[in-house]
Write an enzyme that holds these catalytic residues in place. Structure first.
Site, short mmCIF file in Angstrom:
data_model
loop_
_atom_site.label_atom_id
_atom_site.label_comp_id
_atom_site.label_asym_id
_atom_site.label_seq_id
_atom_site.Cartn_x
_atom_site.Cartn_y
_atom_site.Cartn_z
N HIS A 273 -26.41 38.21 -15.95
CA HIS A 273 -25.60 36.99 -16.13
C HIS A 273 -26.30 35.62 -15.97
O HIS A 273 -27.26 35.31 -15.18
CB HIS A 273 -24.50 36.78 -14.94
CG HIS A 273 -23.30 36.30 -15.39
ND1 HIS A 273 -23.31 35.00 -15.22
CD2 HIS A 273 -22.02 36.66 -16.06
CE1 HIS A 273 -21.82 34.56 -15.89
NE2 HIS A 273 -21.31 35.52 -16.38
N ASP A 325 -18.34 43.21 -17.35
CA ASP A 325 -18.09 44.37 -18.50
C ASP A 325 -18.35 45.67 -18.02
O ASP A 325 -18.11 46.43 -18.64
CB ASP A 325 -18.92 43.73 -19.43
CG ASP A 325 -18.37 42.74 -20.24
OD1 ASP A 325 -17.22 42.46 -20.34
OD2 ASP A 325 -19.06 41.60 -20.59
N1 CMC Z 1 -30.95 44.64 -18.84
C1 CMC Z 1 -32.33 44.39 -18.51
N2 CMC Z 1 -32.93 43.14 -18.32
C2 CMC Z 1 -32.12 41.97 -18.47
C3 CMC Z 1 -30.78 42.03 -18.39
C4 CMC Z 1 -30.11 43.43 -18.79
N3 CMC Z 1 -28.89 43.49 -18.80
N4 CMC Z 1 -30.10 40.87 -18.35
C5 CMC Z 1 -31.23 40.16 -18.05
N5 CMC Z 1 -32.30 40.77 -18.23
C6 CMC Z 1 -33.63 40.13 -17.93
C7 CMC Z 1 -34.36 39.83 -19.10
O1 CMC Z 1 -34.98 40.74 -19.81
C8 CMC Z 1 -35.11 38.69 -18.65
O2 CMC Z 1 -36.48 39.26 -18.26
P1 CMC Z 1 -37.75 38.63 -18.46
O3 CMC Z 1 -37.75 37.33 -18.15
O4 CMC Z 1 -38.77 39.78 -17.90
O5 CMC Z 1 -38.02 38.86 -20.10
C9 CMC Z 1 -34.59 37.92 -17.42
O6 CMC Z 1 -33.67 39.06 -17.25
C10 CMC Z 1 -33.65 36.79 -17.93
O7 CMC Z 1 -32.84 37.02 -19.09
P2 CMC Z 1 -32.41 35.99 -20.16
O8 CMC Z 1 -31.86 36.63 -21.29
O9 CMC Z 1 -33.20 34.78 -20.12
O10 CMC Z 1 -31.05 35.50 -19.24
P3 CMC Z 1 -29.76 35.04 -20.00
O11 CMC Z 1 -29.20 34.32 -19.03
O12 CMC Z 1 -30.05 34.34 -21.32
O13 CMC Z 1 -28.92 36.16 -20.29
C11 CMC Z 1 -27.06 37.74 -20.54
C12 CMC Z 1 -27.68 36.53 -19.68
C13 CMC Z 1 -25.59 38.13 -19.89
C14 CMC Z 1 -26.98 37.51 -21.83
C15 CMC Z 1 -28.05 39.18 -20.09
O14 CMC Z 1 -28.17 39.36 -18.83
C16 CMC Z 1 -27.55 40.31 -21.03
O15 CMC Z 1 -28.25 40.55 -22.24
N6 CMC Z 1 -26.87 41.07 -20.45
C17 CMC Z 1 -26.47 42.57 -20.88
C18 CMC Z 1 -25.44 42.18 -21.69
C19 CMC Z 1 -24.12 41.98 -21.17
O16 CMC Z 1 -23.84 42.69 -20.16
N7 CMC Z 1 -23.34 40.95 -21.37
C20 CMC Z 1 -22.20 40.50 -20.66
C21 CMC Z 1 -22.41 39.19 -19.85
S1 CMC Z 1 -21.02 38.68 -18.61
C22 CMC Z 1 -19.73 38.91 -19.13
C23 CMC Z 1 -19.18 38.27 -20.60
O17 CMC Z 1 -19.39 37.08 -20.54
O18 CMC Z 1 -18.54 39.14 -21.18
#
Ligand code: CMC
Length: 372
Positions: A273, A325
């Protein structure tokens, strides 16, 4: 484009810094909800979500978001009745749903149908606060109906009218399955709706507010929000969670499956998140619901046990917690909802938060127009 992209990496040129993904940027002042990422708390109108879940109904929380406080018993009854009375759709809109290609994604149909509803809304061009509040109630009522009707149209079953004597959660399940749902299913659906109702400045809410800030109408703003919710990094994640669960045959396969995903740099859907540094507080309640619904399962595959194992492994290997989710997928599965409809159920709840934010934006508006 791959679903596994993106790295943070703000760009600094002289005195100008581009904050990628607007991380940490405060884009609006709101008193609708507050996400405390450090402590892992969520507040709807000042009420901690843990104090609302299991105590209030979704309809009471929708009232809270729109009116600012929880309803009295009489206010709650009136609001529930008002909403149920607005659930029917114009017949032309139902016809439009019937001619949509059967392979089109339910979120795409929902987006199109909500957009079309503006043409049938008697107050489409009236942007006054009173009219917008009535439109908000109509949309809170109509989106669940669109979801249920589409489900039955896809199965070539006749669509059902809402039952005025039961609540929104029960009506959604009734209008989908065609029979009165069991009490524990109504409670699980009601809680799922309550937990999804609002969540600070998430991407779809921001999209709704950007559209509202141009003085576009409420249907336009909600249409923007639905389009934004669809993405797998936002509400579309719940559907992907179930696809993943279906690929794993049993609990013993989980570790290898997750290791392989992480080794490929893939994201585990339903985890991580932008704001929460601890567990998403909504996941706690959905985990409980999921466990309860799968307790006496006679199905050959226990999706709850597999989910729980995934949670342990992802936390141990990546230090990442499940978000809303993750367990929403198994709860919806247990309620008999097919995975391609999961995000539409999210929308059927979040409409109460979106409309509250749109009203707030109109009430204190300035065009949202950043630079690049
Ligand atoms: N699985 C594996 N690695 C992850 C995940 C994940 N679900 N989420 C974050 N990371 C890692 C990412 O690879 C990165 O690592 P590194 O720095 O080593 O490359 C680090 O954590 C930071 O990730 P980020 O993309 O910079 O973080 P963000 O704040 O932009 O992303 C997010 C937030 C929700 C998009 C992301 O956690 C994600 O893609 N999650 C999977 C999709 C998901 O479940 N989305 C629902 C979000 S919450 C409810 C909603 O709004 O619907």
């Amino acid at each position: 484009m791959s679903e596994n992209f993106e790295k943070t990496g703000n760009i600094k040129t002289g005195d100008t810094e581009v904050i990628r993904g607007l991380e940490g940027v405060v884009a609006a002042e709101t008193d609708i909800s507050y996400v405390d990422g450090v402590n892992g708390d969520l507040y709807d109108k000042g009420y901690n979500i843990h104090d609302l879940a299991g105590v209030c109904t979704y309809m009471e929380v929708a009232y809270l978001l729109l009116h600012g406080d929880l309803p009295t018993k009489a206010e709650g009854r009136t609001f529930r009745q008002q909403t149920i009375n607005e659930m029917r759709l114009p017949s032309q809109v139902v016809k439009m749903m019937e001619i949509m290609p059967p392979h089109s994604h339910p979120m795409d149909v929902l987006r199109t149908v909500v957009s079309s509803l503006s043409n049938f809304d008697p107050e489409c061009d009236d942007n006054s606060p009173a009219s917008n509040k009535r439109k908000a109630i109509r949309l809170i009522a109509q989106i669940p109906t669109i979801v249920a009707h589409l489900y039955r149209i896809r199965r070539r079953e006749s669509i059902l009218s809402p039952d005025p004597h039961i609540n929104m959660a029960a009506n959604i399940l009734y209008m989908i399955n065609g029979k009165m749902p069991a009490e524990d299913h109504i409670r699980a659906m009601d809680q799922l709706l309550l937990l999804h109702a609002d969540h600070g400045m998430n991407a779809s809410t921001f999209a709704a507010r950007v559209t509202a800030s141009t003085h576009a109408d409420m249907h336009a703003a909600v249409t923007s929000a639905i389009g934004t919710l669809k993405g797998p990094l936002h509400g579309g994640a719940n559907e992907r969670v179930m696809k993943m669960l279906k690929e794993i045959n049993n609990v013993d396969e989980v570790e290898e499956y997750i290791d392989s995903m992480l080794a490929q740099g893939l994201r585990v859907m339903g985890f991580g998140h932008r704001v929460y540094k601890k567990e998403d507080p909504r996941a706690r309640h959905l985990r409980k619901s999921s466990e309860m619904l799968f307790k006496d399962t006679s199905a050959d595959k226990n999706f709850f046990s597999i989910s729980h194992r995934i949670e342990d492994i992802v936390l141990a290997k990546k230090g990442i917690y499940p978000n809303v989710d993750f367990y929403s997928a198994t709860v919806q599965h247990a309620l008999g909802i097919p995975e391609e409809f999961y995000t539409t159920i999210f929308a059927a709840s979040r409409i109460s938060g979106w409309t509250a934010h749109i009203l707030e934006q109109y009430a204190n508006n300035r065009l949202i127009r950043p630079t690049s």
